[in-house]
Design a protein around this motif. Structure first.
Motif, PDB file in Angstrom:
ATOM      1  N   MET A 178       0.861  -1.132   0.152  1.00 52.69           N
ATOM      2  CA  MET A 178       0.181   0.069   0.035  1.00 52.69           C
ATOM      3  C   MET A 178       0.802   1.251   0.074  1.00 52.69           C
ATOM      4  O   MET A 178       1.990   1.301   0.890  1.00 52.69           O
ATOM      5  CB  MET A 178      -0.816   0.033   1.014  1.00 52.69           C
ATOM      6  N   ARG A 179       0.585   2.309  -0.675  1.00 55.08           N
ATOM      7  CA  ARG A 179       1.171   3.562  -0.955  1.00 55.08           C
ATOM      8  C   ARG A 179       0.344   4.505  -0.349  1.00 55.08           C
ATOM      9  O   ARG A 179      -0.920   4.889  -0.810  1.00 55.08           O
ATOM     10  CB  ARG A 179       1.814   3.604  -2.350  1.00 55.08           C
ATOM     11  N   ALA A 180       1.201   5.553   0.307  1.00 61.08           N
ATOM     12  CA  ALA A 180       0.556   6.694   0.928  1.00 61.08           C
ATOM     13  C   ALA A 180      -0.125   7.449  -0.419  1.00 61.08           C
ATOM     14  O   ALA A 180       0.562   7.794  -1.444  1.00 61.08           O
ATOM     15  CB  ALA A 180       1.479   7.732   1.830  1.00 61.08           C
ATOM     16  N   ARG A 181      -1.514   7.977  -0.071  1.00 61.98           N
ATOM     17  CA  ARG A 181      -2.155   8.729  -1.036  1.00 61.98           C
ATOM     18  C   ARG A 181      -1.563  10.282  -1.056  1.00 61.98           C
ATOM     19  O   ARG A 181      -1.463  10.987  -2.071  1.00 61.98           O
ATOM     20  CB  ARG A 181      -3.647   8.744  -1.062  1.00 61.98           C
ATOM     21  N   LEU A 182      -1.357  10.787  -0.056  1.00 58.81           N
ATOM     22  CA  LEU A 182      -0.959  12.117   0.142  1.00 58.81           C
ATOM     23  C   LEU A 182      -0.289  12.423   1.320  1.00 58.81           C
ATOM     24  O   LEU A 182      -0.644  11.757   2.399  1.00 58.81           O
ATOM     25  CB  LEU A 182      -2.010  13.231  -0.373  1.00 58.81           C
ATOM     26  N   ASP A 183       0.397  13.326   1.700  1.00 50.33           N
ATOM     27  CA  ASP A 183       0.984  13.819   2.906  1.00 50.33           C
ATOM     28  C   ASP A 183      -0.033  14.854   3.367  1.00 50.33           C
ATOM     29  O   ASP A 183       0.179  15.892   3.440  1.00 50.33           O
ATOM     30  CB  ASP A 183       2.325  14.517   2.849  1.00 50.33           C
ATOM     31  N   TYR A 184      -1.015  14.305   4.191  1.00 53.85           N
ATOM     32  CA  TYR A 184      -2.141  15.085   4.557  1.00 53.85           C
ATOM     33  C   TYR A 184      -1.622  16.390   5.504  1.00 53.85           C
ATOM     34  O   TYR A 184      -2.152  17.214   5.728  1.00 53.85           O
ATOM     35  CB  TYR A 184      -3.284  14.611   5.334  1.00 53.85           C
ATOM     36  N   MET A 185      -0.460  15.952   6.440  1.00 54.97           N
ATOM     37  CA  MET A 185       0.110  16.786   7.482  1.00 54.97           C
ATOM     38  C   MET A 185       0.698  18.341   6.604  1.00 54.97           C
ATOM     39  O   MET A 185       0.484  19.215   6.992  1.00 54.97           O
ATOM     40  CB  MET A 185       0.905  16.326   8.393  1.00 54.97           C
ATOM     41  N   ALA A 186       1.274  17.665   5.438  1.00 56.17           N
ATOM     42  CA  ALA A 186       1.880  19.011   4.990  1.00 56.17           C
ATOM     43  C   ALA A 186       0.971  19.777   3.928  1.00 56.17           C
ATOM     44  O   ALA A 186       1.136  21.024   3.780  1.00 56.17           O
ATOM     45  CB  ALA A 186       3.138  18.395   3.925  1.00 56.17           C
ATOM     46  N   THR A 187      -0.146  18.944   3.475  1.00 54.15           N
ATOM     47  CA  THR A 187      -1.190  19.589   2.576  1.00 54.15           C
ATOM     48  C   THR A 187      -1.985  20.728   3.389  1.00 54.15           C
ATOM     49  O   THR A 187      -2.316  21.728   2.752  1.00 54.15           O
ATOM     50  CB  THR A 187      -2.069  18.548   2.249  1.00 54.15           C
ATOM     51  N   LEU A 188      -2.137  20.638   4.620  1.00 50.01           N
ATOM     52  CA  LEU A 188      -2.934  21.432   5.360  1.00 50.01           C
ATOM     53  C   LEU A 188      -2.344  21.331   7.050  1.00 50.01           C
ATOM     54  O   LEU A 188      -2.990  21.048   7.840  1.00 50.01           O
ATOM     55  CB  LEU A 188      -4.446  21.179   5.651  1.00 50.01           C
ATOM     56  N   PRO A 189      -1.255  21.926   7.351  1.00 50.59           N
ATOM     57  CA  PRO A 189      -0.629  21.801   8.448  1.00 50.59           C
ATOM     58  C   PRO A 189      -1.032  22.775   9.674  1.00 50.59           C
ATOM     59  O   PRO A 189      -1.421  22.112  10.784  1.00 50.59           O
ATOM     60  CB  PRO A 189       0.754  22.469   8.098  1.00 50.59           C
ATOM     61  N   GLU A 190      -2.013  23.464   9.239  1.00 54.21           N
ATOM     62  CA  GLU A 190      -2.637  24.392  10.344  1.00 54.21           C
ATOM     63  C   GLU A 190      -3.927  23.562  10.981  1.00 54.21           C
ATOM     64  O   GLU A 190      -4.458  23.510  11.982  1.00 54.21           O
ATOM     65  CB  GLU A 190      -3.473  25.514   9.822  1.00 54.21           C
ATOM     66  N   ALA A 191      -4.334  22.644  10.290  1.00 51.72           N
ATOM     67  CA  ALA A 191      -5.387  21.641  10.674  1.00 51.72           C
ATOM     68  C   ALA A 191      -4.712  20.663  11.747  1.00 51.72           C
ATOM     69  O   ALA A 191      -5.787  20.172  12.582  1.00 51.72           O
ATOM     70  CB  ALA A 191      -6.130  20.919   9.607  1.00 51.72           C
ATOM     71  N   PHE A 192      -3.537  20.503  11.513  1.00 44.83           N
ATOM     72  CA  PHE A 192      -2.831  19.458  12.689  1.00 44.83           C
ATOM     73  C   PHE A 192      -2.273  19.922  13.746  1.00 44.83           C
ATOM     74  O   PHE A 192      -1.938  19.161  14.720  1.00 44.83           O
ATOM     75  CB  PHE A 192      -1.865  18.455  11.943  1.00 44.83           C
ATOM     76  N   LYS A 193      -1.957  21.329  13.997  1.00 43.03           N
ATOM     77  CA  LYS A 193      -1.501  21.826  14.974  1.00 43.03           C
ATOM     78  C   LYS A 193      -2.347  21.535  16.282  1.00 43.03           C
ATOM     79  O   LYS A 193      -1.932  20.989  17.318  1.00 43.03           O
ATOM     80  CB  LYS A 193      -1.235  23.429  14.761  1.00 43.03           C
ATOM     81  N   PRO A 194      -3.428  21.734  16.244  1.00 40.49           N
ATOM     82  CA  PRO A 194      -4.376  21.506  17.484  1.00 40.49           C
ATOM     83  C   PRO A 194      -4.690  19.905  17.599  1.00 40.49           C
ATOM     84  O   PRO A 194      -4.757  19.425  18.858  1.00 40.49           O
ATOM     85  CB  PRO A 194      -5.945  22.002  16.837  1.00 40.49           C
ATOM     86  N   LEU A 195      -4.581  19.066  16.740  1.00 36.00           N
ATOM     87  CA  LEU A 195      -4.704  17.374  16.864  1.00 36.00           C
ATOM     88  C   LEU A 195      -3.361  17.139  17.644  1.00 36.00           C
ATOM     89  O   LEU A 195      -3.407  16.387  18.530  1.00 36.00           O
ATOM     90  CB  LEU A 195      -4.912  17.004  15.512  1.00 36.00           C
ATOM     91  N   LEU A 196      -2.273  17.931  17.010  1.00 41.55           N
ATOM     92  CA  LEU A 196      -1.027  17.391  17.790  1.00 41.55           C
ATOM     93  C   LEU A 196      -0.920  17.977  19.329  1.00 41.55           C
ATOM     94  O   LEU A 196      -0.415  17.111  20.291  1.00 41.55           O
ATOM     95  CB  LEU A 196       0.226  17.995  17.257  1.00 41.55           C
ATOM     96  N   LYS A 197      -1.537  18.946  19.640  1.00 48.06           N
ATOM     97  CA  LYS A 197      -1.801  19.585  20.874  1.00 48.06           C
ATOM     98  C   LYS A 197      -2.675  18.540  21.715  1.00 48.06           C
ATOM     99  O   LYS A 197      -2.522  18.215  22.822  1.00 48.06           O
ATOM    100  CB  LYS A 197      -2.181  20.991  21.150  1.00 48.06           C
ATOM    101  N   LEU A 198      -3.806  18.039  21.109  1.00 48.49           N
ATOM    102  CA  LEU A 198      -4.752  17.104  21.620  1.00 48.49           C
ATOM    103  C   LEU A 198      -3.912  15.806  22.057  1.00 48.49           C
ATOM    104  O   LEU A 198      -3.871  15.171  23.219  1.00 48.49           O
ATOM    105  CB  LEU A 198      -5.854  16.744  20.772  1.00 48.49           C
ATOM    106  N   SER A 199      -3.130  15.380  21.137  1.00 48.30           N
ATOM    107  CA  SER A 199      -2.281  13.993  21.245  1.00 48.30           C
ATOM    108  C   SER A 199      -1.446  14.215  22.641  1.00 48.30           C
ATOM    109  O   SER A 199      -1.174  13.689  23.415  1.00 48.30           O
ATOM    110  CB  SER A 199      -1.578  13.823  20.042  1.00 48.30           C
ATOM    111  N   ASP A 200      -0.516  15.628  22.570  1.00 50.17           N
ATOM    112  CA  ASP A 200       0.191  15.823  23.575  1.00 50.17           C
ATOM    113  C   ASP A 200      -0.472  15.981  24.963  1.00 50.17           C
ATOM    114  O   ASP A 200      -0.006  15.282  25.983  1.00 50.17           O
ATOM    115  CB  ASP A 200       0.928  17.078  23.414  1.00 50.17           C
ATOM    116  N   LEU A 201      -1.552  16.619  24.773  1.00 52.34           N
ATOM    117  CA  LEU A 201      -2.276  16.597  26.273  1.00 52.34           C
ATOM    118  C   LEU A 201      -2.804  15.208  26.786  1.00 52.34           C
ATOM    119  O   LEU A 201      -2.805  14.844  27.819  1.00 52.34           O
ATOM    120  CB  LEU A 201      -3.794  17.572  26.035  1.00 52.34           C
TER     121      LEU A 201
END
Length: 162
Positions: free
Chosen positions: A1-24
């Protein structure tokens, strides 16, 4: 299986809060083993290969035993987990499959017998967060087995942008 796209690089501002939730979730004061077990169990239910690879590696590096990781899919039938872990795993299953289940009053009372209200909110946060990650990794077919390389590069890049 091959990755379809790098979603974190595509819309990085969407993942800042998600990374913070993971850290929390990981620094909330809940036992680290509970958070690791939640992440693995939700990823098993959702069949997320990337997250299973990631969270089993993280759990092992945090000292989790192979026996407990291997037995997680049958946690009800093994003696490896304490009461709080069992309740957290049950809640993980209920919330991960929320369309099939709801948190029954009796179950909620059992949860309150083992966790404070604050801890319950932390549990739901951890469970909800891994389910969000699973949905991104599954949709975009993140490359299972690549964790410890791509993940840290992407996370470091995101941290530098804020």
């Amino acid at each position: 299986m091959r990755a379809r796209l790098d979603y974190m690089a595509t819309l990085p501002e969407a993942f800042k809060p998600l990374l913070k939730l993971s850290d929390l979730a990981h620094n909330s004061g809940l036992e680290p083993a509970i958070v690791n077990l939640i992440e693995i169990r939700a990823s098993q239910i959702n069949r997320c290969g990337y997250c299973l690879d990631m969270h089993t590696k993280d759990a092992r590096s945090a000292g989790e035993t192979e026996q407990r990781i291997y037995g997680l899919n049958a946690w009800r039938d093994t003696p490896y987990y304490n009461q709080r872990e069992r309740l957290a795993l049950e809640l993980t299953e209920v919330l991960t499959q929320i369309a099939l289940n709801h948190v029954a009053d009796e179950f909620y009372q059992r949860l309150l017998g083992a966790f404070s209200e604050s801890e319950l909110v932390k549990l739901v946060t951890a469970i909800s967060t891994i389910n969000m990650w699973n949905r991104f990794a599954i949709t975009f077919q993140s490359d299972a087995g690549s964790y410890k390389t791509e993940h840290f590069v992407a996370q470091t890049a995101l941290e530098k942008t804020h």
